[in-house]
Scaffold this motif. Sequence first.
Motif, PDB file in Angstrom:
ATOM      1  N   ASP A  42     -19.514   9.573 -30.603  1.00 30.03           N
ATOM      2  CA  ASP A  42     -18.910   8.458 -29.880  1.00 30.03           C
ATOM      3  C   ASP A  42     -18.421   8.940 -28.519  1.00 30.03           C
ATOM      4  OD1 ASP A  42     -17.918   5.889 -29.390  1.00 30.03           O
ATOM      5  OD2 ASP A  42     -15.935   6.409 -30.151  1.00 30.03           O
ATOM      6  N   ARG A  43     -18.512   8.048 -27.550  1.00 33.37           N
ATOM      7  CA  ARG A  43     -17.971   8.337 -26.211  1.00 33.37           C
ATOM      8  C   ARG A  43     -17.129   7.156 -25.764  1.00 33.37           C
ATOM      9  NH1 ARG A  43     -22.345   9.095 -21.803  1.00 33.37           N
ATOM     10  NH2 ARG A  43     -22.544   6.845 -22.203  1.00 33.37           N
ATOM     11  N   GLN A  44     -15.936   7.437 -25.314  1.00 27.81           N
ATOM     12  CA  GLN A  44     -15.014   6.398 -24.878  1.00 27.81           C
ATOM     13  C   GLN A  44     -14.637   6.613 -23.413  1.00 27.81           C
ATOM     14  OE1 GLN A  44     -11.596   6.690 -27.422  1.00 27.81           O
ATOM     15  NE2 GLN A  44     -12.575   5.622 -29.129  1.00 27.81           N
ATOM     16  N   TRP A  45     -14.633   5.518 -22.658  1.00 31.19           N
ATOM     17  CA  TRP A  45     -14.066   5.527 -21.307  1.00 31.19           C
ATOM     18  C   TRP A  45     -12.646   4.996 -21.413  1.00 31.19           C
ATOM     19  CZ3 TRP A  45     -16.966   8.066 -17.956  1.00 31.19           C
ATOM     20  CH2 TRP A  45     -18.350   8.130 -18.165  1.00 31.19           C
ATOM     21  N   VAL A  46     -11.690   5.711 -20.844  1.00 33.80           N
ATOM     22  CA  VAL A  46     -10.285   5.354 -21.014  1.00 33.80           C
ATOM     23  C   VAL A  46      -9.601   5.174 -19.666  1.00 33.80           C
ATOM     24  CG1 VAL A  46     -10.210   6.587 -23.207  1.00 33.80           C
ATOM     25  CG2 VAL A  46      -9.478   7.756 -21.116  1.00 33.80           C
ATOM     26  N   ARG A  69      -8.021  -1.839 -32.660  1.00 34.16           N
ATOM     27  CA  ARG A  69      -9.274  -2.428 -32.208  1.00 34.16           C
ATOM     28  C   ARG A  69      -9.373  -3.854 -32.763  1.00 34.16           C
ATOM     29  NH1 ARG A  69     -14.168   0.334 -30.934  1.00 34.16           N
ATOM     30  NH2 ARG A  69     -13.329   2.215 -31.957  1.00 34.16           N
ATOM     31  N   PHE A  89      -9.408   1.608 -24.066  1.00 29.47           N
ATOM     32  CA  PHE A  89     -10.674   2.330 -24.079  1.00 29.47           C
ATOM     33  C   PHE A  89     -11.832   1.365 -24.292  1.00 29.47           C
ATOM     34  CE2 PHE A  89      -9.540   2.269 -28.607  1.00 29.47           C
ATOM     35  CZ  PHE A  89     -10.746   1.921 -29.215  1.00 29.47           C
ATOM     36  N   HIS A  90     -13.005   1.822 -23.918  1.00 29.67           N
ATOM     37  CA  HIS A  90     -14.231   1.052 -24.124  1.00 29.67           C
ATOM     38  C   HIS A  90     -15.307   1.999 -24.622  1.00 29.67           C
ATOM     39  CE1 HIS A  90     -17.501  -1.805 -23.517  1.00 29.67           C
ATOM     40  NE2 HIS A  90     -18.167  -0.837 -22.909  1.00 29.67           N
ATOM     41  N   ASN A  91     -16.000   1.602 -25.696  1.00 29.87           N
ATOM     42  CA  ASN A  91     -17.158   2.345 -26.177  1.00 29.87           C
ATOM     43  C   ASN A  91     -18.237   1.359 -26.598  1.00 29.87           C
ATOM     44  OD1 ASN A  91     -16.235   1.337 -28.599  1.00 29.87           O
ATOM     45  ND2 ASN A  91     -15.814   3.324 -29.527  1.00 29.87           N
ATOM     46  N   GLU A 135      -4.650   4.079 -33.081  1.00 28.75           N
ATOM     47  CA  GLU A 135      -5.703   3.312 -32.414  1.00 28.75           C
ATOM     48  C   GLU A 135      -5.745   1.903 -32.988  1.00 28.75           C
ATOM     49  OE1 GLU A 135     -10.562   3.280 -32.610  1.00 28.75           O
ATOM     50  OE2 GLU A 135      -9.569   5.227 -32.305  1.00 28.75           O
ATOM     51  N   ASN A 191     -13.872  -2.765 -27.323  1.00 25.10           N
ATOM     52  CA  ASN A 191     -12.663  -2.317 -26.641  1.00 25.10           C
ATOM     53  C   ASN A 191     -11.530  -2.104 -27.640  1.00 25.10           C
ATOM     54  OD1 ASN A 191     -14.018  -2.700 -24.154  1.00 25.10           O
ATOM     55  ND2 ASN A 191     -13.471  -4.887 -24.190  1.00 25.10           N
TER      56      ASN A 191
END
Length: 290
Positions: A279-283, A128, A96-98, A126, A102
């Motif tokens: 928070d918003r994560q692209w996965v 990180r 994921f990236h926020n 999770e 990453n």
Amino acid sequence: MESIDHGFMEGMDHGSMEDVDHDSMEGMDHGSMKGMDHGSMQGMKHGAMQRGSPPSGARSPDYSDGIAYGPTHGMGMAMEGDARYGMLLVDQLEAFHNQDGNGQQWDIEGRYGNDYDKLWLRTEGERRSGRLEDASSELLWSHAVAAFWNTQLGVRTDAGEGPDRSWAAFGLQGLAPYWFELEATGYVGPAGRTAARFRAEYELLFTQRLILQPEFEANAYGRSDPARGLGSGVSDMSLGLRLRYEFHRQFAPYVGVVWSRRFGGTADLARQHGQDRFDRQWVAGVRIWF
């Protein structure tokens, strides 16, 4: 009867049917009708009746897609309530990236048992920057109480930042109308700690292979636990949308986005550590099952 062509039946002259001598029909031996081989009726090909073949991309009727079931899966398909079978589902194995950088996340579960009682193991967490931030594992006994519904009883352990925590777990899991998968679990820990978790997910099929999976989760705690960054009351909620493509029923890469929101004391503790309430994560990841 097996060689009867449905098109031929439709093409028959109805007038010729009207000319049949009804007296001859009435005189027919009823016993001969009873002696007809019903197996021949059952053996009629449905393809002829349905006038067509399924599309090339359609799933097989038993959802196997030609997969040869192994020893455990084969017993599970035997439709016997006491037959034991197992499954391992890597539901989420993703990067994921926020805005903070990453990381990696996982959500894996395994089951073993029969239709009425199963041993259920689930782990999620999770990482990180090479550090474990949060993880939980649950070992549950699942017992069927109704069609598609199970009670669950077991233990849960939390690890990661802050001290480890242990809980006794009890809950209800099942399939609601319109194919919503629901899970509600309560937890009781030492020193009067309590918690609750609710999950819901759904699978929306755009095609037989392209599937959108929304997932919602909410967590609440009965008392604050500052050492683990948790406040009392509703602590957080998240909504994820993952779009996967099933190259195979057992292998499906996906991409998606996850929105999460902290509340109350949990949000206050997060701000003290320089973290945002929202928070918003692209996965991107892969879904696999065995």
